[in-house]
Design an enzyme around this catalytic site. Sequence first.
Site, PDB file in Angstrom:
ATOM      1  N   ARG A  58       0.833  -1.199   0.000  1.00 34.83           N
ATOM      2  CA  ARG A  58       0.000   0.000   0.000  1.00 34.83           C
ATOM      3  C   ARG A  58       0.869   1.251   0.000  1.00 34.83           C
ATOM      4  O   ARG A  58       0.514   2.266  -0.601  1.00 34.83           O
ATOM      5  CB  ARG A  58      -0.947  -0.006   1.198  1.00 34.83           C
ATOM      6  CG  ARG A  58      -1.891   1.206   1.205  1.00 34.83           C
ATOM      7  CD  ARG A  58      -2.941   1.133   2.303  1.00 34.83           C
ATOM      8  NE  ARG A  58      -3.981   0.182   1.939  1.00 34.83           N
ATOM      9  CZ  ARG A  58      -4.271  -0.903   2.639  1.00 34.83           C
ATOM     10  NH1 ARG A  58      -3.578  -1.181   3.731  1.00 34.83           N
ATOM     11  NH2 ARG A  58      -5.232  -1.724   2.266  1.00 34.83           N
ATOM     12  N   ALA A  59       2.010   1.199   0.672  1.00 34.02           N
ATOM     13  CA  ALA A  59       2.896   2.366   0.697  1.00 34.02           C
ATOM     14  C   ALA A  59       3.375   2.727  -0.703  1.00 34.02           C
ATOM     15  O   ALA A  59       3.446   3.920  -1.060  1.00 34.02           O
ATOM     16  CB  ALA A  59       4.096   2.090   1.603  1.00 34.02           C
TER      17      ALA A  59
END
Length: 673
Positions: free
Chosen positions: A285-286
């Site tokens: 997700r980062a």
Amino acid sequence: MTRAEEAAKVRDPRYPFTAIVGSEDLKLALILNAVSPGVGGVLVRGEKGTAKSTIVRALAALLPPVEVVRGCRFSCDPAAPDPGCPDGPHEAAPGTVRPARLVELPVGASEDRLAGSLDLERALTEGVKAFEPGLLADAHRGVLYVDEVNLLHDHLVDLLLDAAALGTCYVEREGVSVRHAARFLLVGTMNPEEGELRPQLLDRFGLTVEVRASREVSQRAEVVRRRLAFEADPAAFTASWQAQERELAARIAEARARVAEVTLPDSALHSIATVCAAFEVDGLRADLVTARAAIAHAAWRGGTTVTAEDVREAARLALPHRRRRDPFDAPGLDESKLDDLLDQMPEEPDDDPDDGPEDDGPGGGPEGGQEAGSADGPAEPTNQEGVPTPPSGEPAPGQTGQTGRDQVAEADPARRARLFTVPGLGAGAPGRRSRAATPLGRVTGARVPGGRPTSLHLRATVEAAAPYQVERGRSGPGLLLRREDLREATREGREGNLVLFVVDASGSMAARKRMSAVKGAVLGLLLDAYQRRDKVGLVTFRGSRADLVLPPTSSVEAGAARLRELPTGGRTPLAAGLLRAAEVLRVERLRDPSRRPLLVVVTDGRATSGTVEEAHRAAGLLAGIATVVVDCETGHIRLGLAASLARRMGAQAVRLDDLTDLAGVVRDRRAAA
């Protein structure tokens, strides 16, 4: 914006976004989300009095208006209406334009207020789905703002997680199901001193910003000057900034239209992956958030290609809260390491070097963001002479009367702390420790509701109405119900408790080199308290007095900091420690009567300041309090003083070895409960 809307804003003015002094990183993070809502929202961390809420509320005036289906309570887009909308199906018809909404979620809101509720009485008696939308429906295609998001109850956090992940809100009530779209920009503010966020919710925020009050005198003076001018004449002050507000809103709208044209070259994508891997963030997700934020930043500065500077600004905001290894780590990012990684990215030609923003300067990251063990930081703790300290960090036996500071053994994340609970059934705030009657949990029975039923017990309702069907003249299928037939489900779940640690920091503990093990065990229990949503407090006693070094708080991070800085040495005033604990619990009982306490006394049972009899009399004041005595006595010959104290208090006695053993297992006091 229509004249009527502008007149309404003048009648109820908000502090203008462009009038805010400083907080450049926060402004940039909010603007990037306004340009590209897919970035995923903003978490604002900071001390009290830093205008966090003021800045977030000011954002609403800058968001582009949205077109909605006329009369739809769920803000469906006329160009692509939701086929499952409870107010649908929507026929092709021109929509209406309204300003984007900023919906505020109060900390004490109920589940029905957030997700919406069904009129159970009409559903059963009339057979219709009478649904009242909640705040998630109001926030669709707008901003959902949660002030003090770290204090939000777990069941509301779960609803937010589901809605943020799926973009849909589901409401289930005894076989009646309603769903509607709920896509919103999530913005939360919090003071870390009051407790941390659950990791699952923390990861849902795309960007995070640490806000601190400026230390520059001129800037602080300007903040006060503008605020006083606003309070003296809000309408005039707001009107004086309207030109800047319109200009910024127009620029955001232009950047939003430009996002689709921005190119993310392979070199920038490779740099994003390299940065995220180097900082060891969990999951992917980062990487996605950083890429989306970099694209939004390129659109905001007027470019069409993502450059290294776009990646740098995006990483500074997207990664700090994702690289925490445990709840006691402060969020931060080593910007020198980030620059070194981005130096490897070949710079793309700037498509318009003169078209850059005037107000999105680079701004510094959180202070002290240097990584432990990096080339610029110490690899291990040292004493004042620069000599590495031993693992125990204890003073020599002949120096127990002096103040010493001990290295804290870290809690082992591979094992769980032993579970201690409060006996009986409580009614405190929802949590994960002791049994309690809560709005959530397994159904244990039914009762007559005191007001509008919120969780219908269907079987009990039918059983209450069945004996009166002939009397009521039922002649066909179906059940004739009246309000007095309705029964509400009673549920049993878990509550959070007040866990008060009373730690012996005297010389008898330090001399035998036990404080490192004690601190490691207490740190593990603090981590357990964080995971179970408890409040924690810390009382220590040494010399001739006992001190409340950490007043009861939800911030276990603060508890860990106090524990690391705990001085040791001196005599053992056991009675003073127990008396201080009794006073703390008395005050907390007045503040929050529903939160039940769990007392954890960490001692070897010695009382070298005062007498053992005084300690036992003080222990009598704590009778009836759920207590665990952690026996720290070591050696082949044991006096059993801590065990004797536990018997006096009616407490459970636990050996320190049981808490520090790396092969420890979870044990539950279910029998006592």
